[in-house]
Design an enzyme around this catalytic site. Structure first.
Site, PDB file in Angstrom:
ATOM      1  N   SER A 142       0.811  -1.219   0.000  1.00 23.24           N
ATOM      2  CA  SER A 142       0.000   0.000   0.000  1.00 23.24           C
ATOM      3  C   SER A 142       0.848   1.274   0.000  1.00 23.24           C
ATOM      4  O   SER A 142       1.952   1.313   0.546  1.00 23.24           O
ATOM      5  CB  SER A 142      -0.903  -0.016   1.231  1.00 23.24           C
ATOM      6  OG  SER A 142      -1.373   1.271   1.496  1.00 23.24           O
ATOM      7  N   ARG A 158       1.418   8.437  -8.239  1.00 23.87           N
ATOM      8  CA  ARG A 158       1.653   7.055  -8.672  1.00 23.87           C
ATOM      9  C   ARG A 158       2.373   6.930 -10.006  1.00 23.87           C
ATOM     10  O   ARG A 158       3.318   6.165 -10.135  1.00 23.87           O
ATOM     11  CB  ARG A 158       0.308   6.324  -8.792  1.00 23.87           C
ATOM     12  CG  ARG A 158      -0.205   5.916  -7.467  1.00 23.87           C
ATOM     13  CD  ARG A 158      -1.472   5.134  -7.560  1.00 23.87           C
ATOM     14  NE  ARG A 158      -1.919   4.918  -6.186  1.00 23.87           N
ATOM     15  CZ  ARG A 158      -3.037   4.339  -5.846  1.00 23.87           C
ATOM     16  NH1 ARG A 158      -3.859   3.898  -6.766  1.00 23.87           N
ATOM     17  NH2 ARG A 158      -3.359   4.178  -4.589  1.00 23.87           N
ATOM     18  N   GLU A 183     -15.575  -0.014 -10.732  1.00 20.55           N
ATOM     19  CA  GLU A 183     -14.387  -0.073 -11.583  1.00 20.55           C
ATOM     20  C   GLU A 183     -14.749  -0.472 -13.015  1.00 20.55           C
ATOM     21  O   GLU A 183     -13.988  -0.232 -13.948  1.00 20.55           O
ATOM     22  CB  GLU A 183     -13.353  -1.047 -10.989  1.00 20.55           C
ATOM     23  CG  GLU A 183     -12.009  -0.926 -11.682  1.00 20.55           C
ATOM     24  CD  GLU A 183     -10.840  -1.516 -10.917  1.00 20.55           C
ATOM     25  OE1 GLU A 183     -10.930  -1.664  -9.681  1.00 20.55           O
ATOM     26  OE2 GLU A 183      -9.828  -1.818 -11.563  1.00 20.55           O
ATOM     27  N   SER A 215     -11.128   5.314  -5.701  1.00 20.56           N
ATOM     28  CA  SER A 215     -11.927   4.284  -6.349  1.00 20.56           C
ATOM     29  C   SER A 215     -13.097   3.867  -5.471  1.00 20.56           C
ATOM     30  O   SER A 215     -14.250   3.809  -5.912  1.00 20.56           O
ATOM     31  CB  SER A 215     -11.049   3.082  -6.656  1.00 20.56           C
ATOM     32  OG  SER A 215     -11.862   1.986  -6.897  1.00 20.56           O
TER      33      SER A 215
HETATM   34  C1  LIG Z   1      -5.021  -4.733  -3.710  1.00 20.81           C
HETATM   35  C2  LIG Z   1      -5.930  -3.567  -3.958  1.00 20.81           C
HETATM   36  C3  LIG Z   1      -5.982  -2.525  -3.050  1.00 20.81           C
HETATM   37  C4  LIG Z   1      -6.814  -1.434  -3.279  1.00 20.81           C
HETATM   38  N1  LIG Z   1      -6.842  -0.408  -2.382  1.00 20.81           N
HETATM   39  C5  LIG Z   1      -7.676   0.626  -2.595  1.00 20.81           C
HETATM   40  C6  LIG Z   1      -7.762   1.699  -1.655  1.00 20.81           C
HETATM   41  O1  LIG Z   1      -7.074   1.703  -0.645  1.00 20.81           O
HETATM   42  N2  LIG Z   1      -8.620   2.708  -1.915  1.00 20.81           N
HETATM   43  C7  LIG Z   1      -9.390   2.745  -3.037  1.00 20.81           C
HETATM   44  O2  LIG Z   1     -10.154   3.678  -3.227  1.00 20.81           O
HETATM   45  N3  LIG Z   1      -9.330   1.740  -3.946  1.00 20.81           N
HETATM   46  C8  LIG Z   1      -8.504   0.698  -3.755  1.00 20.81           C
HETATM   47  N4  LIG Z   1      -8.437  -0.308  -4.686  1.00 20.81           N
HETATM   48  C9  LIG Z   1      -9.372  -0.299  -5.817  1.00 20.81           C
HETATM   49  C10 LIG Z   1     -10.754  -0.743  -5.342  1.00 20.81           C
HETATM   50  O3  LIG Z   1     -10.620  -1.718  -4.337  1.00 20.81           O
HETATM   51  C11 LIG Z   1     -11.576  -1.336  -6.485  1.00 20.81           C
HETATM   52  O4  LIG Z   1     -11.561  -0.470  -7.575  1.00 20.81           O
HETATM   53  C12 LIG Z   1     -13.010  -1.521  -6.013  1.00 20.81           C
HETATM   54  O5  LIG Z   1     -13.053  -2.445  -4.940  1.00 20.81           O
HETATM   55  C13 LIG Z   1     -13.881  -2.021  -7.150  1.00 20.81           C
HETATM   56  O6  LIG Z   1     -15.171  -2.262  -6.639  1.00 20.81           O
HETATM   57  P1  LIG Z   1     -16.304  -2.766  -7.579  1.00 20.81           P
HETATM   58  O7  LIG Z   1     -17.508  -3.005  -6.726  1.00 20.81           O
HETATM   59  O8  LIG Z   1     -16.446  -1.839  -8.725  1.00 20.81           O
HETATM   60  O9  LIG Z   1     -15.759  -4.130  -8.201  1.00 20.81           O
HETATM   61  P2  LIG Z   1     -15.396  -5.478  -7.448  1.00 20.81           P
HETATM   62  O10 LIG Z   1     -15.098  -5.248  -6.009  1.00 20.81           O
HETATM   63  O11 LIG Z   1     -14.381  -6.150  -8.305  1.00 20.81           O
HETATM   64  O12 LIG Z   1     -16.767  -6.268  -7.500  1.00 20.81           O
HETATM   65  C14 LIG Z   1     -17.217  -6.867  -8.682  1.00 20.81           C
HETATM   66  C15 LIG Z   1     -18.017  -8.098  -8.283  1.00 20.81           C
HETATM   67  O13 LIG Z   1     -18.612  -8.632  -9.464  1.00 20.81           O
HETATM   68  C16 LIG Z   1     -18.483 -10.043  -9.448  1.00 20.81           C
HETATM   69  N5  LIG Z   1     -18.496 -10.500 -10.843  1.00 20.81           N
HETATM   70  C17 LIG Z   1     -17.507 -10.421 -11.756  1.00 20.81           C
HETATM   71  N6  LIG Z   1     -17.903 -10.942 -12.929  1.00 20.81           N
HETATM   72  C18 LIG Z   1     -19.175 -11.324 -12.770  1.00 20.81           C
HETATM   73  C19 LIG Z   1     -20.137 -11.915 -13.645  1.00 20.81           C
HETATM   74  N7  LIG Z   1     -19.849 -12.208 -14.908  1.00 20.81           N
HETATM   75  N8  LIG Z   1     -21.357 -12.158 -13.129  1.00 20.81           N
HETATM   76  C20 LIG Z   1     -21.659 -11.850 -11.838  1.00 20.81           C
HETATM   77  N9  LIG Z   1     -20.784 -11.296 -10.985  1.00 20.81           N
HETATM   78  C21 LIG Z   1     -19.570 -11.036 -11.448  1.00 20.81           C
HETATM   79  C22 LIG Z   1     -17.165 -10.304  -8.757  1.00 20.81           C
HETATM   80  O14 LIG Z   1     -17.149 -11.576  -8.190  1.00 20.81           O
HETATM   81  C23 LIG Z   1     -17.135  -9.202  -7.694  1.00 20.81           C
HETATM   82  O15 LIG Z   1     -17.713  -9.632  -6.498  1.00 20.81           O
HETATM   83  C24 LIG Z   1      -7.604  -1.398  -4.463  1.00 20.81           C
HETATM   84  C25 LIG Z   1      -7.552  -2.451  -5.375  1.00 20.81           C
HETATM   85  C26 LIG Z   1      -6.719  -3.528  -5.136  1.00 20.81           C
HETATM   86  C27 LIG Z   1      -6.669  -4.640  -6.152  1.00 20.81           C
END
Ligand SMILES: Cc1cc2nc3c(=O)[nH]c(=O)nc-3n(C[C@H](O)[C@H](O)[C@H](O)COP(=O)(O)OP(=O)(O)OC[C@H]3O[C@@H](n4cnc5c(N)ncnc54)[C@H](O)[C@@H]3O)c2cc1C
Length: 453
Positions: free
Chosen positions: A51, A98, A204, A219
């Site tokens: 991090s 970054r 995302e 994010s």
């Molecule tokens: C290691 C790491 C650390 C991070 N730290 C930070 C931070 O400190 N601060 C910050 O702001 N951001 C951080 N980020 C970025 C942030 O965590 C992500 O951008 C955010 O969690 C994305 O959330 P989301 O709900 O859009 O997607 P996700 O959390 O990826 O959720 C998507 C969901 O959709 C499901 N899915 C996928 N495909 C399908 C399908 N075909 N059918 C049904 N379901 C499906 C998946 O299983 C998942 O549960 C970090 C990212 C990483 C990788």
């Protein structure tokens, strides 16, 4: 994430859902903007994030001045260490953003040949000068991760880190309804809706908030905000509509997916396997579309990815069973990666400039070379002219549509900058203060003219 083979993202981030929406006619925006995080821990299976809080709490990035110095880092005297971020960016030191930290770490290893190790690119991220009690209190969780996977205690030995693919700024294009004050109209069904009626993208998977380079921590902010604020619009937009499952279109789409699934299962045995194809795809993408991008390499990468896609069409499965078959799921996911990979490469190829995470050295704007004040001023004027011309041409969202021939069709859309007008980003640029002065005067003139008008 998996498009690059290994990244900091979860191993389930295959991009399948966005890829299928894109293939079904959804617009996909800014595919070329991929954030590479400066500090990750290399691993054979995946890359684990170290991090930013490690730098935030005083972590110092350095390499030995002597290439691949074999001494224990603790035995290398301070004057034989190159704290390159601190030396190159005295104002910001280890806290540069970054993309800049990423490029510098990449550069120090590849161009300057100062990687800590010979066979694996990495630099030191050093926390050993911070008291153990402070580290445990503030960074305990992330240090445990490092210790667990590397077998080294980062409280007593510097960590070895290298940049890794981390976040996609691009995603499905989504709409919004603008309020009179420039914000979002609450409850509008247009908010976060893709160009496919009734399909919403939030998080995302959308392209909405981060432009060419997401800022740390934004994010979660954007996906939580969009989810909370725009959900009411999704509800109001779907009120009174019949459930989709009953429509003929939906039933036909399900049938198409089932047929596709079966066709993959019944493929005759071929020579290539999907895991090998995926590894090759990841290597191509990592080599050509991460920290530094060059047009000749992007052209070649696009061709290579197209060829790989052809190979994938005939790859065979080691498991053709119908029950919990991971092989077929992965094979389909790999197939879904190609359309997005091609769009990303094409978008990167066409964008002849540097913006945020997208860096092409051939189009970088150098700092001021002149030493005399008058010449410096003239050069800064030219720099600002070029910046303005570049902004007019490239301050745009890249909009990709999946073409009938499988290749992306790219157009550009203006970015609404009415709330925050663009200004030069001058971190560490030689002569940045002269450019800043010229820019300030130009902005004042425009403001004055507007108030007179
Ligand atoms: C290691 C790491 C650390 C991070 N730290 C930070 C931070 O400190 N601060 C910050 O702001 N951001 C951080 N980020 C970025 C942030 O965590 C992500 O951008 C955010 O969690 C994305 O959330 P989301 O709900 O859009 O997607 P996700 O959390 O990826 O959720 C998507 C969901 O959709 C499901 N899915 C996928 N495909 C399908 C399908 N075909 N059918 C049904 N379901 C499906 C998946 O299983 C998942 O549960 C970090 C990212 C990483 C990788």
């Amino acid at each position: 994430g998996l498009l690059y083979g290994r990244s900091t993202m979860s191993m389930i981030c295959t991009g399948s859902a966005v890829s299928r929406a894109y293939k079904a006619g959804g617009k996909y925006a800014n595919a070329e903007f991929i954030q590479v995080h400066p500090t990750a821990v290399p691993g054979a299976d995946k890359l684990r994030l170290m991090s930013e809080s490690a730098r935030g709490e005083g972590g110092r990035v350095w390499v030995p001045r002597k290439p691949q110095d074999a001494r224990d880092p603790k035995d290398i005297p301070v004057d034989e260490r190159y704290y390159f971020l601190e030396e190159r960016y005295p104002e910001y030191g280890n806290l540069v953003p970054r993309d800049i930290a990423t490029r510098e770490i990449f550069d120090i290893c590849t161009t300057d040949g100062l990687s800590v190790e010979k066979d694996r690119l990495c630099v030191y991220l050093d926390l050993t000068h911070i008291p153990r009690e402070t580290l445990d209190r503030k960074l305990g969780g992330i240090l445990e991760i490092y210790e667990k996977f590397q077998g080294v205690d980062p409280r007593v030995a510097p960590m070895k880190i290298f940049p890794a693919v981390h976040y996609s700024m691009g995603g499905l294009w989504v709409d919004y309804e603008k309020s009179e004050t420039g914000g979002l109209v609450e409850g509008s069904p247009r908010n976060q809706q893709t160009n496919i009626h009734g399909l919403y993208a939030i998080g995302e998977c959308d392209y909405q908030y981060h432009g060419a380079n997401r800022l740390g921590a934004n994010s979660l902010l954007s996906c939580i905000f969009s989810g909370l604020f725009c959900a009411s619009g999704v509800i109001s937009g779907s009120k009174g509509k019949a459930p989709l499952e009953t429509s003929r279109e939906f039933v036909a789409a399900v049938k198409r997916q089932e047929d596709y699934h079966q066709s993959i299962l019944s493929r005759p045995a071929g020579e290539s396997n999907p895991y090998d194809i995926h590894q090759q795809l990841g290597n191509i993408m990592t080599r050509t579309a991460t920290v530094v991008r060059r047009n000749d390499q992007l052209v070649q990468a696009y061709d290579d990815v197209c060829q790989l896609e052809n190979v994938w069409q005939n790859c065979s499965l080691s498991d053709t069973g119908n029950w919990t078959n991971q092989n077929v799921v992965f094979t389909k996911a790999v197939g879904d990666m190609f359309p997005i990979a091609k769009l990303l490469l094409k978008g990167a190829l066409l964008r002849d400039e540097c913006r945020g995470a997208h860096y092409k050295p051939d189009f970088a704007m150098p700092g001021i070379a002149a030493t005399e004040p008058e010449e410096q001023r003239a050069e800064a004027e030219r720099w600002c002219d070029r910046f303005e011309a570049n902004t007019r041409k490239w301050l745009k969202s890249t909009i990709g549509v999946h073409g009938d021939d499988g290749h992306p069709v790219i157009t550009y859309e203006d970015v609404d900058t009415t709330l925050i007008p663009p200004r030069p980003r001058l971190y560490g640029l030689v002569g940045g203060e002269v450019i800043e002065q010229v820019w300030k005067e130009r902005t004042e003139k425009v403001t004055e003219a507007a108030s007179v008008g």
